[in-house]
Design a protein around this motif. Structure first.
Motif, PDB file in Angstrom:
ATOM      1  N   ALA A   1     -17.676   5.882  11.677  1.00 24.90           N
ATOM      2  CA  ALA A   1     -17.072   6.626  10.566  1.00 24.90           C
ATOM      3  C   ALA A   1     -18.052   7.635  10.000  1.00 24.90           C
ATOM      4  O   ALA A   1     -17.686   8.790   9.716  1.00 24.90           O
ATOM      5  N   ALA A   2     -19.313   7.218   9.827  1.00 26.27           N
ATOM      6  CA  ALA A   2     -20.329   8.135   9.313  1.00 26.27           C
ATOM      7  C   ALA A   2     -20.557   9.301  10.261  1.00 26.27           C
ATOM      8  O   ALA A   2     -20.719  10.457   9.833  1.00 26.27           O
ATOM      9  N   ALA A   3     -20.569   9.017  11.564  1.00 28.10           N
ATOM     10  CA  ALA A   3     -20.776  10.073  12.552  1.00 28.10           C
ATOM     11  C   ALA A   3     -19.613  11.057  12.554  1.00 28.10           C
ATOM     12  O   ALA A   3     -19.810  12.285  12.621  1.00 28.10           O
ATOM     13  N   LEU A   4     -18.378  10.553  12.482  1.00 29.32           N
ATOM     14  CA  LEU A   4     -17.215  11.434  12.458  1.00 29.32           C
ATOM     15  C   LEU A   4     -17.189  12.281  11.188  1.00 29.32           C
ATOM     16  O   LEU A   4     -16.844  13.469  11.235  1.00 29.32           O
TER      17      LEU A   4
ATOM     18  N   ALA B   1      -8.115  13.632  12.880  1.00 32.40           N
ATOM     19  CA  ALA B   1      -7.595  14.699  12.018  1.00 32.40           C
ATOM     20  C   ALA B   1      -7.713  14.330  10.541  1.00 32.40           C
ATOM     21  O   ALA B   1      -7.861  15.215   9.687  1.00 32.40           O
ATOM     22  N   ALA B   2      -7.671  13.031  10.237  1.00 31.07           N
ATOM     23  CA  ALA B   2      -7.801  12.600   8.846  1.00 31.07           C
ATOM     24  C   ALA B   2      -9.190  12.890   8.300  1.00 31.07           C
ATOM     25  O   ALA B   2      -9.360  13.131   7.099  1.00 31.07           O
ATOM     26  N   PHE B   3     -10.198  12.862   9.164  1.00 27.44           N
ATOM     27  CA  PHE B   3     -11.562  13.188   8.724  1.00 27.44           C
ATOM     28  C   PHE B   3     -11.671  14.665   8.360  1.00 27.44           C
ATOM     29  O   PHE B   3     -12.334  15.031   7.387  1.00 27.44           O
ATOM     30  N   ALA B   4     -11.041  15.517   9.153  1.00 28.81           N
ATOM     31  CA  ALA B   4     -11.092  16.948   8.893  1.00 28.81           C
ATOM     32  C   ALA B   4     -10.370  17.307   7.604  1.00 28.81           C
ATOM     33  O   ALA B   4     -10.759  18.252   6.903  1.00 28.81           O
ATOM     34  N   ALA B   5      -9.307  16.561   7.262  1.00 27.16           N
ATOM     35  CA  ALA B   5      -8.500  16.880   6.086  1.00 27.16           C
ATOM     36  C   ALA B   5      -9.092  16.344   4.788  1.00 27.16           C
ATOM     37  O   ALA B   5      -8.707  16.793   3.708  1.00 27.16           O
ATOM     38  N   ALA B   6     -10.028  15.397   4.879  1.00 29.02           N
ATOM     39  CA  ALA B   6     -10.524  14.704   3.685  1.00 29.02           C
ATOM     40  C   ALA B   6     -11.593  15.504   2.951  1.00 29.02           C
ATOM     41  O   ALA B   6     -12.375  16.239   3.561  1.00 29.02           O
ATOM     42  N   ASP B   7     -11.631  15.331   1.633  1.00 31.97           N
ATOM     43  CA  ASP B   7     -12.729  15.854   0.820  1.00 31.97           C
ATOM     44  C   ASP B   7     -13.907  14.895   0.810  1.00 31.97           C
ATOM     45  O   ASP B   7     -15.045  15.310   0.603  1.00 31.97           O
ATOM     46  N   VAL B   8     -13.635  13.611   1.006  1.00 34.69           N
ATOM     47  CA  VAL B   8     -14.680  12.587   1.016  1.00 34.69           C
ATOM     48  C   VAL B   8     -14.174  11.394   1.813  1.00 34.69           C
ATOM     49  O   VAL B   8     -12.983  11.079   1.788  1.00 34.69           O
TER      50      VAL B   8
ATOM     51  N   LEU C   1       0.829  -1.203   0.000  1.00 36.79           N
ATOM     52  CA  LEU C   1       0.000   0.000   0.000  1.00 36.79           C
ATOM     53  C   LEU C   1       0.865   1.255   0.000  1.00 36.79           C
ATOM     54  O   LEU C   1       0.545   2.245  -0.675  1.00 36.79           O
ATOM     55  N   GLY C   2       1.960   1.215   0.742  1.00 35.91           N
ATOM     56  CA  GLY C   2       2.880   2.347   0.733  1.00 35.91           C
ATOM     57  C   GLY C   2       3.463   2.587  -0.651  1.00 35.91           C
ATOM     58  O   GLY C   2       3.600   3.738  -1.091  1.00 35.91           O
ATOM     59  N   ARG C   3       3.795   1.512  -1.358  1.00 35.15           N
ATOM     60  CA  ARG C   3       4.331   1.664  -2.717  1.00 35.15           C
ATOM     61  C   ARG C   3       3.287   2.233  -3.670  1.00 35.15           C
ATOM     62  O   ARG C   3       3.636   2.837  -4.694  1.00 35.15           O
ATOM     63  N   GLU C   4       2.014   2.047  -3.352  1.00 34.50           N
ATOM     64  CA  GLU C   4       0.937   2.608  -4.174  1.00 34.50           C
ATOM     65  C   GLU C   4       0.668   4.074  -3.837  1.00 34.50           C
ATOM     66  O   GLU C   4      -0.255   4.683  -4.380  1.00 34.50           O
ATOM     67  N   GLY C   5       1.461   4.640  -2.953  1.00 35.72           N
ATOM     68  CA  GLY C   5       1.321   6.048  -2.616  1.00 35.72           C
ATOM     69  C   GLY C   5       0.270   6.341  -1.569  1.00 35.72           C
ATOM     70  O   GLY C   5      -0.145   7.496  -1.402  1.00 35.72           O
ATOM     71  N   ILE C   6      -0.162   5.324  -0.824  1.00 36.67           N
ATOM     72  CA  ILE C   6      -1.226   5.475   0.165  1.00 36.67           C
ATOM     73  C   ILE C   6      -0.615   5.720   1.543  1.00 36.67           C
ATOM     74  O   ILE C   6       0.336   5.044   1.939  1.00 36.67           O
ATOM     75  N   ASP C   7      -1.191   6.664   2.264  1.00 37.81           N
ATOM     76  CA  ASP C   7      -0.757   6.961   3.627  1.00 37.81           C
ATOM     77  C   ASP C   7      -1.299   5.867   4.545  1.00 37.81           C
ATOM     78  O   ASP C   7      -2.516   5.742   4.727  1.00 37.81           O
ATOM     79  N   THR C   8      -0.415   5.061   5.140  1.00 41.94           N
ATOM     80  CA  THR C   8      -0.824   3.916   5.963  1.00 41.94           C
ATOM     81  C   THR C   8      -0.543   4.129   7.450  1.00 41.94           C
ATOM     82  O   THR C   8      -0.543   3.173   8.223  1.00 41.94           O
ATOM     83  N   ARG C   9      -0.333   5.371   7.868  1.00 40.87           N
ATOM     84  CA  ARG C   9       0.027   5.605   9.278  1.00 40.87           C
ATOM     85  C   ARG C   9      -1.096   5.167  10.221  1.00 40.87           C
ATOM     86  O   ARG C   9      -0.848   4.910  11.401  1.00 40.87           O
ATOM     87  N   HIS C  10      -2.346   5.086   9.709  1.00 39.18           N
ATOM     88  CA  HIS C  10      -3.478   4.694  10.540  1.00 39.18           C
ATOM     89  C   HIS C  10      -3.897   3.240  10.321  1.00 39.18           C
ATOM     90  O   HIS C  10      -5.000   2.851  10.710  1.00 39.18           O
ATOM     91  N   VAL C  11      -3.039   2.448   9.699  1.00 40.76           N
ATOM     92  CA  VAL C  11      -3.273   1.005   9.608  1.00 40.76           C
ATOM     93  C   VAL C  11      -2.656   0.362  10.850  1.00 40.76           C
ATOM     94  O   VAL C  11      -1.440   0.366  11.027  1.00 40.76           O
TER      95      VAL C  11
END
Length: 299
Positions: A148-151, A126-133, A74-84
């Motif tokens: 997740a829906a509530a956040l 903080a990831a919820f606040a930064a996201a567009d969707v 996932l990291g090689r695909e450019g995905i931020d995995t700090r929350h995995v």
């Protein structure tokens, strides 16, 4: 492009190709065995990332070889995995997939995916606040999906839900869903109206449901309640595994578009994904999708 937060499952797909599906109690010989990174959450994250989105993934894997391999991939695909999160008690989820003549049957052992808890989401607020969707599916505990829906609602962030595998959903959860993306079979189940016709259900939820019907394309009701159809794109199918996940990842990646354009881009991405083997390995890049759509525009 969108900043996408994906919350969902991470699996290793164990794929056997066969000339026929085994009947109950029958043993048959397969032609080939391969492993592929999978899980609906990871798949949709990869699809969105390849299409140009900035993607963060919240998920859970086991402390085992599959888990380490998947997080690195996932990291090689450019995905931020700090929350995995790595769970010390559960094994990494796996999916046993039989592929026969471009169709597939799947058995999922969730493993660490079912250890993903609401607390994991609150730790990543903080990831919820930064996201567009925010994009979610149902291969993780329903309580975590509801959190997740509530956040997302708390941060004013649109919530995109792919309700698979389908279960009846509460009114409180449905009210927080910005766009629901079931297939025809899932639609009545998740809305608690399995006997209602799908056209009527779409009309009662204008611009809030985008329903797929495999090779036929996608349908939604516009603001006036008129049901509109986005036809599928004709391609030579090799492996349909991951087509729906590519569709949903594309919706998140192109979130700023209006619904007709979203449906068109998602159907095109899904079509391209079935032309190669494997769930993630077949997912198109943004350049490949643009070239595909440009050719369709000229034809």
């Amino acid at each position: 492009m969108s900043k996408v937060l994906v919350i969902g499952s991470i699996n290793m797909d164990l794929v056997v190709e066969t000339s026929q599906f085994p009947a109950p109690g029958e043993t048959i010989l397969g032609r080939q065995f391969r492993t592929f990174p999978g899980g609906k959450g990871a798949n949709q994250a990869v699809a969105a990332s390849r299409l140009g989105a900035q993607v963060t993934l919240i998920g859970c894997v086991g402390n085992d070889a599959f888990g380490r391999e998947l997080v690195a991939h996932l990291g090689r695909e450019g995905i931020d995995t700090r929350h995995v999160r790595i769970d010390e008690r559960a094994s990494t989820g796996v999916a046993a997939i039989t592929v026969c003549q471009a169709e597939n049957s799947i058995v999922v052992a969730p493993g660490a995916n079912h250890a993903l808890a609401p607390d994991d989401l609150h730790a990543a607020h903080a990831a919820f606040a930064a996201a567009d969707v925010v994009l979610c599916q149902l291969e993780i505990p329903l309580a975590t999906v509801e959190a997740a829906a509530a956040l997302a609602a708390d941060h004013g962030t649109p919530f995109l839900l792919n309700p698979a595998p389908a279960v009846p959903l509460s009114e409180s959860l449905l009210d927080r869903v910005t766009l629901l993306t079931p297939n025809e079979h899932e639609l009545g189940i998740v809305l608690g109206k399995p006997d209602d016709d799908w056209i009527g259900l779409l009309r009662r939820h204008p611009q809030r449901i985008l329903m797929t019907r495999g090779a036929e394309g996608a349908w939604f009701a516009d603001s006036s309640g008129q049901v509109r159809h986005q036809a599928a794109f004709a391609v030579e199918a090799i492996d349909t595994t991951g087509a729906g996940d590519t569709f949903n990842g594309a919706l998140a990646a192109f979130w700023g578009m209006d619904l007709p354009d979203l449906a068109r881009h998602a159907c095109a991405a899904g079509a391209l994904s079935v032309t190669k083997a494997g769930a993630q390995s077949g997912m198109p890049t943004k350049a490949e999708l643009e070239e595909f759509l440009n050719k369709k525009n000229r034809s």
